[in-house]
Design a protein around this motif. Structure first.
Motif, short mmCIF file in Angstrom:
data_model
loop_
_atom_site.label_atom_id
_atom_site.label_comp_id
_atom_site.label_asym_id
_atom_site.label_seq_id
_atom_site.Cartn_x
_atom_site.Cartn_y
_atom_site.Cartn_z
N LEU A 1 0.75 -1.29 -0.16
CA LEU A 1 0.13 0.13 -0.05
C LEU A 1 0.88 1.38 0.02
N VAL A 2 1.76 1.11 0.73
CA VAL A 2 2.63 2.43 0.92
C VAL A 2 3.55 2.58 -0.41
N ALA A 3 3.87 1.72 -0.94
CA ALA A 3 4.78 1.80 -2.53
C ALA A 3 3.66 2.42 -3.29
N ARG A 4 2.56 1.79 -3.49
CA ARG A 4 1.52 2.42 -4.41
C ARG A 4 1.08 3.86 -4.14
N MET A 5 1.02 4.22 -2.92
CA MET A 5 0.56 5.38 -2.69
C MET A 5 1.75 6.47 -2.81
N GLU A 6 3.03 5.96 -2.58
CA GLU A 6 4.25 6.96 -2.78
C GLU A 6 4.48 6.93 -4.26
N ALA A 7 4.01 6.00 -4.94
CA ALA A 7 4.32 5.92 -6.73
C ALA A 7 3.25 6.85 -7.44
N GLY A 8 2.32 7.36 -6.43
CA GLY A 8 1.26 8.11 -6.96
C GLY A 8 0.37 7.23 -8.33
N GLU A 9 0.26 5.84 -7.90
CA GLU A 9 -0.73 5.18 -8.70
C GLU A 9 -1.88 5.16 -8.43
N LEU A 10 -2.33 5.63 -7.47
CA LEU A 10 -3.89 5.36 -6.92
C LEU A 10 -4.50 7.25 -7.14
N PRO A 11 -5.72 7.00 -7.68
CA PRO A 11 -6.43 8.01 -7.51
C PRO A 11 -6.77 8.56 -6.20
#
Length: 83
Positions: free
Chosen positions: A24-34
């Motif tokens: 979750l942290v990696a996806r959030m930091e990568a800006g992958e999520l709306p």
């Protein structure tokens, strides 16, 4: 919205929770999520952090029970005197 980001059941282990939290942290930091998915991920992350903290507290209590009075302050002078 992905089921993984909703209030899913708690993980079966501390390690599973940490792995999901890392993802979750990696996806959030990568800006992958709306935005909405980011809020859901943050909520799920908060649940996982609480779960992990509770697991660590349980283990800490178990260690205290198992060790009882075995933990004593380190005393180098006493060690040298015993030798």
């Amino acid at each position: 919205m992905s089921k993984k980001l909703s209030s899913a059941a708690l993980p079966s282990s501390f390690e599973e929770a940490m792995a999901e939290l890392d993802e979750l942290v990696a996806r959030m930091e990568a800006g992958e999520l709306p935005l909405e998915a980011s809020v859901a991920a943050y909520k799920r992350g908060s649940e996982l952090v609480k779960y992990c903290a509770a697991q660590l507290e349980k283990v800490d209590q178990q260690v205290k029970v198992l060790e009882g009075d075995m933990l004593k302050p380190f005393n180098a002078e006493r060690i040298e005197a015993d030798e």
